[in-house]
Design a protein around this motif. Structure first.
Motif, PDB file in Angstrom:
ATOM      1  N   GLU A 194      -6.866   6.357   4.575  1.00  0.00           N
ATOM      2  CA  GLU A 194      -5.808   5.447   4.997  1.00  0.00           C
ATOM      3  C   GLU A 194      -4.831   6.142   5.940  1.00  0.00           C
ATOM      4  O   GLU A 194      -3.689   5.730   6.078  1.00  0.00           O
ATOM      5  CB  GLU A 194      -5.058   4.898   3.775  1.00  0.00           C
ATOM      6  CG  GLU A 194      -5.896   3.968   2.911  1.00  0.00           C
ATOM      7  CD  GLU A 194      -5.090   3.337   1.796  1.00  0.00           C
ATOM      8  OE1 GLU A 194      -4.131   3.974   1.330  1.00  0.00           O
ATOM      9  OE2 GLU A 194      -5.415   2.210   1.404  1.00  0.00           O
ATOM     10  N   THR A 210       2.310   3.220  10.668  1.00  0.00           N
ATOM     11  CA  THR A 210       3.604   2.889  10.065  1.00  0.00           C
ATOM     12  C   THR A 210       4.669   3.903  10.473  1.00  0.00           C
ATOM     13  O   THR A 210       5.795   3.531  10.832  1.00  0.00           O
ATOM     14  CB  THR A 210       3.480   2.844   8.535  1.00  0.00           C
ATOM     15  OG1 THR A 210       2.424   1.952   8.162  1.00  0.00           O
ATOM     16  CG2 THR A 210       4.766   2.378   7.906  1.00  0.00           C
ATOM     17  N   SER A 269       0.824  -1.197   0.000  1.00  0.00           N
ATOM     18  CA  SER A 269       0.000   0.000   0.000  1.00  0.00           C
ATOM     19  C   SER A 269       0.863   1.254   0.000  1.00  0.00           C
ATOM     20  O   SER A 269       1.844   1.345   0.743  1.00  0.00           O
ATOM     21  CB  SER A 269      -0.907   0.009   1.238  1.00  0.00           C
ATOM     22  OG  SER A 269      -1.532   1.267   1.397  1.00  0.00           O
ATOM     23  N   VAL A 291      -3.335   3.860   8.670  1.00  0.00           N
ATOM     24  CA  VAL A 291      -2.211   3.026   8.222  1.00  0.00           C
ATOM     25  C   VAL A 291      -0.934   3.851   8.160  1.00  0.00           C
ATOM     26  O   VAL A 291       0.133   3.420   8.612  1.00  0.00           O
ATOM     27  CB  VAL A 291      -2.531   2.397   6.848  1.00  0.00           C
ATOM     28  CG1 VAL A 291      -1.364   1.560   6.350  1.00  0.00           C
ATOM     29  CG2 VAL A 291      -3.798   1.555   6.937  1.00  0.00           C
ATOM     30  N   TYR A 292      -1.044   5.056   7.622  1.00  0.00           N
ATOM     31  CA  TYR A 292       0.107   5.957   7.516  1.00  0.00           C
ATOM     32  C   TYR A 292       0.659   6.295   8.891  1.00  0.00           C
ATOM     33  O   TYR A 292       1.875   6.213   9.129  1.00  0.00           O
ATOM     34  CB  TYR A 292      -0.329   7.222   6.774  1.00  0.00           C
ATOM     35  CG  TYR A 292       0.748   8.269   6.601  1.00  0.00           C
ATOM     36  CD1 TYR A 292       1.569   8.271   5.485  1.00  0.00           C
ATOM     37  CD2 TYR A 292       0.933   9.272   7.552  1.00  0.00           C
ATOM     38  CE1 TYR A 292       2.546   9.237   5.308  1.00  0.00           C
ATOM     39  CE2 TYR A 292       1.913  10.240   7.384  1.00  0.00           C
ATOM     40  CZ  TYR A 292       2.714  10.223   6.274  1.00  0.00           C
ATOM     41  OH  TYR A 292       3.675  11.174   6.118  1.00  0.00           O
ATOM     42  N   VAL A 347      -7.866  -2.804   8.218  1.00  0.00           N
ATOM     43  CA  VAL A 347      -8.744  -1.793   7.626  1.00  0.00           C
ATOM     44  C   VAL A 347      -9.483  -2.364   6.418  1.00  0.00           C
ATOM     45  O   VAL A 347     -10.690  -2.118   6.225  1.00  0.00           O
ATOM     46  CB  VAL A 347      -7.918  -0.554   7.228  1.00  0.00           C
ATOM     47  CG1 VAL A 347      -8.739   0.408   6.378  1.00  0.00           C
ATOM     48  CG2 VAL A 347      -7.420   0.170   8.469  1.00  0.00           C
ATOM     49  N   GLY A 361       2.342  -1.577   9.922  1.00  0.00           N
ATOM     50  CA  GLY A 361       1.529  -0.940   8.892  1.00  0.00           C
ATOM     51  C   GLY A 361       0.772  -1.944   8.048  1.00  0.00           C
ATOM     52  O   GLY A 361      -0.408  -1.741   7.725  1.00  0.00           O
ATOM     53  N   ILE A 362       1.445  -3.054   7.682  1.00  0.00           N
ATOM     54  CA  ILE A 362       0.765  -4.088   6.896  1.00  0.00           C
ATOM     55  C   ILE A 362      -0.380  -4.699   7.690  1.00  0.00           C
ATOM     56  O   ILE A 362      -1.481  -4.930   7.158  1.00  0.00           O
ATOM     57  CB  ILE A 362       1.774  -5.166   6.462  1.00  0.00           C
ATOM     58  CG1 ILE A 362       2.776  -4.577   5.460  1.00  0.00           C
ATOM     59  CG2 ILE A 362       1.069  -6.369   5.866  1.00  0.00           C
ATOM     60  CD1 ILE A 362       3.888  -5.527   5.064  1.00  0.00           C
ATOM     61  N   VAL A 397      -2.161  -3.312  10.098  1.00  0.00           N
ATOM     62  CA  VAL A 397      -3.269  -2.357  10.178  1.00  0.00           C
ATOM     63  C   VAL A 397      -3.968  -2.233   8.831  1.00  0.00           C
ATOM     64  O   VAL A 397      -5.207  -2.128   8.771  1.00  0.00           O
ATOM     65  CB  VAL A 397      -2.754  -0.988  10.664  1.00  0.00           C
ATOM     66  CG1 VAL A 397      -3.844   0.062  10.590  1.00  0.00           C
ATOM     67  CG2 VAL A 397      -2.228  -1.092  12.077  1.00  0.00           C
ATOM     68  N   ALA A 398      -3.208  -2.249   7.724  1.00  0.00           N
ATOM     69  CA  ALA A 398      -3.820  -2.159   6.394  1.00  0.00           C
ATOM     70  C   ALA A 398      -4.738  -3.350   6.137  1.00  0.00           C
ATOM     71  O   ALA A 398      -5.839  -3.195   5.588  1.00  0.00           O
ATOM     72  CB  ALA A 398      -2.727  -2.077   5.324  1.00  0.00           C
ATOM     73  N   ALA A 432       0.243   3.968   1.330  1.00  0.00           N
ATOM     74  CA  ALA A 432       0.213   4.554   2.673  1.00  0.00           C
ATOM     75  C   ALA A 432       1.327   3.968   3.541  1.00  0.00           C
ATOM     76  O   ALA A 432       1.936   4.684   4.353  1.00  0.00           O
ATOM     77  CB  ALA A 432      -1.151   4.302   3.320  1.00  0.00           C
ATOM     78  N   ILE A 433       1.632   2.676   3.371  1.00  0.00           N
ATOM     79  CA  ILE A 433       2.712   2.051   4.135  1.00  0.00           C
ATOM     80  C   ILE A 433       4.063   2.587   3.678  1.00  0.00           C
ATOM     81  O   ILE A 433       4.937   2.907   4.495  1.00  0.00           O
ATOM     82  CB  ILE A 433       2.642   0.522   3.979  1.00  0.00           C
ATOM     83  CG1 ILE A 433       1.332  -0.017   4.569  1.00  0.00           C
ATOM     84  CG2 ILE A 433       3.839  -0.150   4.645  1.00  0.00           C
ATOM     85  CD1 ILE A 433       1.129  -1.492   4.346  1.00  0.00           C
TER      86      ILE A 433
END
Length: 828
Positions: free
Chosen positions: A395, A402, A137, A398-399, A425, A418-419, A421-422, A139-140
């Motif tokens: 997102e 991370t 992602s 996630v940001y 979500v 981050g992964i 949480v992504a 965002a990550i």
């Protein structure tokens, strides 16, 4: 011996003979470096030199390691990589990872880890899994870079203040108050001067600013601070480059196996992701440069991974920092006019020369100046634009996770968080379904927002159970996915409800989604882009008229199919929109569904119905998809990239042909796609004003004149007799007279359509008219001025309506040729 001479001569002659219609054999070309590559390499070198030293300082590695990595990244990755214009070297995104490795295992083991990471990249490149890294992602990725940037900035702040940074961000934050109280004035002054020059240099106004702005701000900042410190006689810690004979090289890894494996994986991950994302970004920069797209090929990501792996193996072996693609240097390379990978390689050669011959000059640089430079780079990695983007796409969680994970725990741990949480979500969005039930004027509306899966079946059944028997019901599916359990539940309820005298209308965005069988519907089954006024579709026999108040048949009109509203014209965003001519697209609030427009279009009111139904379908299906983009355009104003001059023919749908959306095209349409010559007598203020506004105000980068087959204006032009009454149409078509003259002069039909002659005189005139109107365009002052400045391009286009094929004009040997645009051209 003399008898052999003629034979040898004959042989030499036959070497140049090649089969007809085949290109002659290529002669070996001498190696040449374009002047643009030389100037670009110098610009990149001036940026890379101070940054490489600064990044080495931030990691705690020997300063020479930064120069080694910059040289190897330019030469090895530049030669072997799959992105010709990407510049590789020590990257700020690797600073935290490398600093942690040096702290744990020492410098020589870190070099060995770099070699192992390079071997891992070579293995991944051989497996051709490069594009898998792009599945992470954004965002990550942005959160990881932001966390690294915060870590860099906090650590370098201590050096800026004249102190020594700690190994972790929390320790640096706790030590910051004491460091502020004990700040060294000399270090602080040099750092402030560096940051000031870095900030102000690109903002010098006027022509002087344009000339001086070509010199990199990073070089000016470090050179200026160094000069001031030397002239003022400040005693500061400075760059110390030991002899190359004592330079530390890699050794065998020494440490716990699991820790070393984790270190190799972390280095491989960060290097690979940053390099691959950088290659994609460079492709976008190349596409934005006119004239460069055909000369520079798109990135081969697997080859780029192989090149990065080879560079890391060499860099680690020679005692250099880990290598990745660097965004700052790559963008500078493209903007400086580079046209091949030679610029990247030459910049690496210049780094080698500097490392060998400029050691005395480099040792004058204060460490505080390098620290300020790297701190600024770290702060830029926390991009407000990225924050706005992830917020708009919901997102931001996630940001944030991370970023905080990287800052407080480390890069690998932060990315893993981050992964996780992504994924959470994504599962939350998949399972979050809102189902509402509202009654409006006797019609029950069931609105399903979100994905309809088996998890939502109990709630869906409960809401449908509250719909009274025999009631008119509209079920709106506002989602993109429905699993089998939800499908059967909805289908079974629909059959039961209609059997009890009720009616069910199921609408949604998904094309082709059908709940009832086709035999149960009397709605049309139109394909995308069915004309709303003239479409022909086969409808089953219409049911007899029913008394007022009676429920409708199961699956009446387009409402009888779930997603029936999605089988019509495609919306501007590429999502299917509702067919605007469907019988079932009634407007609420009026007996005949016309919202008071039933009287439009003549006695029967059919035009009014079609217009109102089209608007209703837009409001229901397309407007929700484009509302956000249109709101942005309303705030920011239009910024189209091209002016599109086309015929007013109703069969010519410019947005469909060009796959464009709101804000992309500034469209001018008239009868015959004519561009009158400028002048008080011959000119036309409407078209001329549109051209002037598009070129001078909107700053469009290209103008396209688009003709088409079967043009009625050209047929009228061919059949017009001289004299007679001057109707408005005749007066307008006088601007097409030069096209007629071109046609008469072009007896041999030098204008070709995909290599063939025009089929008749009308098609020949349509093609000649496009060429002629392009000449008229060049006569307009604004167009001529923009063409001379290299800010504008002109294109000719011909659309064959019956074939649904577009042709672009190519000029050559004084004759125009219209070549077919094929799918392969789009990925070249």
């Amino acid at each position: 011996m003399s008898a052999c001479v003629p034979a040898r001569a004959d042989t030499a002659r036959t070497e140049h003979v090649h089969p007809p219609h085949s290109p002659p054999p290529e002669r070996p070309r001498r190696f040449r470096i374009a002047g643009a590559d030389v100037s670009a390499s110098i610009a990149v070198f001036l940026i890379a030199l101070p940054l490489s030293l600064g990044i080495a300082l931030a990691t705690g590695a020997p300063l020479q390691a930064g120069l080694v990595a910059a040289a190897v990244g330019g030469i090895v990755a530049g030669r072997l990589g799959g992105c010709p214009l990407q510049v590789s070297g020590p990257a700020a995104g690797l600073t935290v990872v490398t600093a942690d490795l040096i702290q744990r295992y020492g410098w020589r083991t870190t070099c060995a880890i770099t070699v192992c990471a390079g071997l891992a990249q070579l293995g991944l490149g051989c497996l051709r899994v490069a594009r898998t890294a792009l599945a992470v992602s954004p965002a990550i990725v942005h959160g990881m870079l932001a966390g690294i940037g915060v870590t860099i900035a906090v650590a370098q702040l201590h050096i800026v203040l004249g102190g020594t940074p700690q190994s972790a961000v929390p320790d640096n934050l706790r030590a910051l108050p004491a460091q502020l109280a004990d700040a060294q004035p000399a270090d602080l002054a040099v750092s402030v001067l560096t940051l000031s020059l870095l900030l102000l240099w690109p903002r010098i106004p006027g022509r002087a600013g344009q000339l001086l702005g070509k010199v990199p701000a990073a070089l000016i900042a470090v050179a200026g601070a160094t000069a001031v410190a030397a002239l003022a006689g400040l005693r500061l810690p400075k760059v110390d480059l030991p002899s190359w004979s004592s330079h530390a090289l890699a050794t065998l890894p020494d440490g716990p196996v699991l820790g070393l494996v984790a270190a190799v994986l972390t280095t491989t991950l960060v290097c690979s992701v940053q390099s691959l994302l950088g290659a994609v970004a460079v492709d976008k920069l190349v596409a934005a440069r006119p004239g460069l797209t055909g000369r520079v090929k798109r990135s081969d990501l697997d080859r780029e991974l192989l090149g990065q792996g080879a560079a890391n193996v060499v860099s680690g072996t020679l005692g250099g920092l880990p290598i990745a693609g660097v965004a700052v240097r790559s963008s500078a390379n493209v903007q400086a006019g580079a046209v091949s990978r030679n610029s990247t390689m030459l910049h690496g050669v210049l780094v080698v020369i500097a490392a060998l011959l400029m050691v005395p000059a480099l040792e004058l640089i204060p460490l505080a100046s390098l620290a300020a430079l790297v701190m600024a780079v770290g702060l830029k990695m926390v991009s407000l634009n990225h924050i706005r983007t992830v917020t708009r796409h919901r997102e931001v969680l996630v940001y944030a996770v991370t970023t905080c994970g990287v800052v407080f725990f480390g890069v690998l741990e932060g990315v893993a968080l981050g992964i996780a949480v992504a994924v959470g979500v994504a599962l939350h969005r998949l399972t979050r379904t809102r189902i509402t039930h509202v009654e409006t004027e006797g019609v029950h509306h069931v609105h399903v927002r979100g994905q309809l899966t088996f998890l939502a079946v109990p709630r869906l059944s409960r809401v449908l159970h509250h719909v009274p028997h025999g009631a008119d019901t509209v079920v709106e599916l506002d989602g993109s996915f429905m699993d089998h359990a939800a499908y059967e539940t909805l289908q079974d309820w629909q059959k039961t409800h209609t059997a009890q005298g009720g009616s069910v209308e199921i609408t949604g965005r998904r094309p082709g989604l059908r709940i009832s069988e086709p035999a149960e519907t009397d709605g049309c089954r139109c394909r995308p882009w069915t004309p709303w006024r003239n479409h022909q579709c086969d409808r089953p026999p219409t049911a007899p008229a029913r008394p007022p108040g009676a429920g409708r048949r199961p699956g009446t009109g387009s409402a009888g199919t779930a997603g029936g509203a999605g089988t019509g014209p495609t919306g501007p965003t590429g999502e299917p929109a509702a067919p605007t001519g469907h019988r079932g697209a009634d407007l609420p609030g009026h007996p005949d569904g016309l919202g008071g427009l039933g009287g439009l279009g003549g006695p029967s009111g059919s035009s009014g119905r079609e217009l109102a139904r089209g608007i209703s379908a837009f409001h229901r299906n397309t407007a929700p998809l484009v509302r956000g983009e249109l709101a942005r355009l309303a705030r920011e104003g239009q910024q189209p990239s091209q002016l599109f001059l086309a015929c007013a023919d109703s069969r010519l749908v410019t947005s469909m042909i060009t796959s464009s959306g709101p804000g992309d095209l500034f469209v001018v349409r008239n009868v015959g796609n004519l561009v009158p010559l400028p002048g008080e007598e011959s000119g036309d203020d409407s078209v001329a004003a549109a051209i002037e506004y598009a070129v001078d105000v909107l700053k469009v980068r290209s103008i396209t004149v688009c003709g088409h087959s079967g043009c009625g204006a050209m047929q009228v032009l061919l059949g017009t007799e001289p004299g007679g009454a001057q109707t408005p149409l005749k007066r307008w078509l006088r601007h097409g007279a030069p096209s007629l003259r071109r046609l008469s002069e072009d007896e041999d039909s030098s204008t070709r359509l995909a290599g063939r002659r025009p089929v008749d005189t009308a098609e020949q005139l349509c093609l000649a008219n496009v060429v002629q109107q392009l000449e008229h365009l060049r006569a307009h002052a604004s167009v001529s001025r923009a063409l001379g400045a290299g800010e504008l391009e002109l294109h000719g286009m011909y659309f064959h309506v019956g074939e649904a094929q577009a042709y672009l004009l190519t000029e050559g040997d004084g004759a125009g040729r219209f070549e077919l645009v094929r799918e392969t051209d789009l990925t070249a």
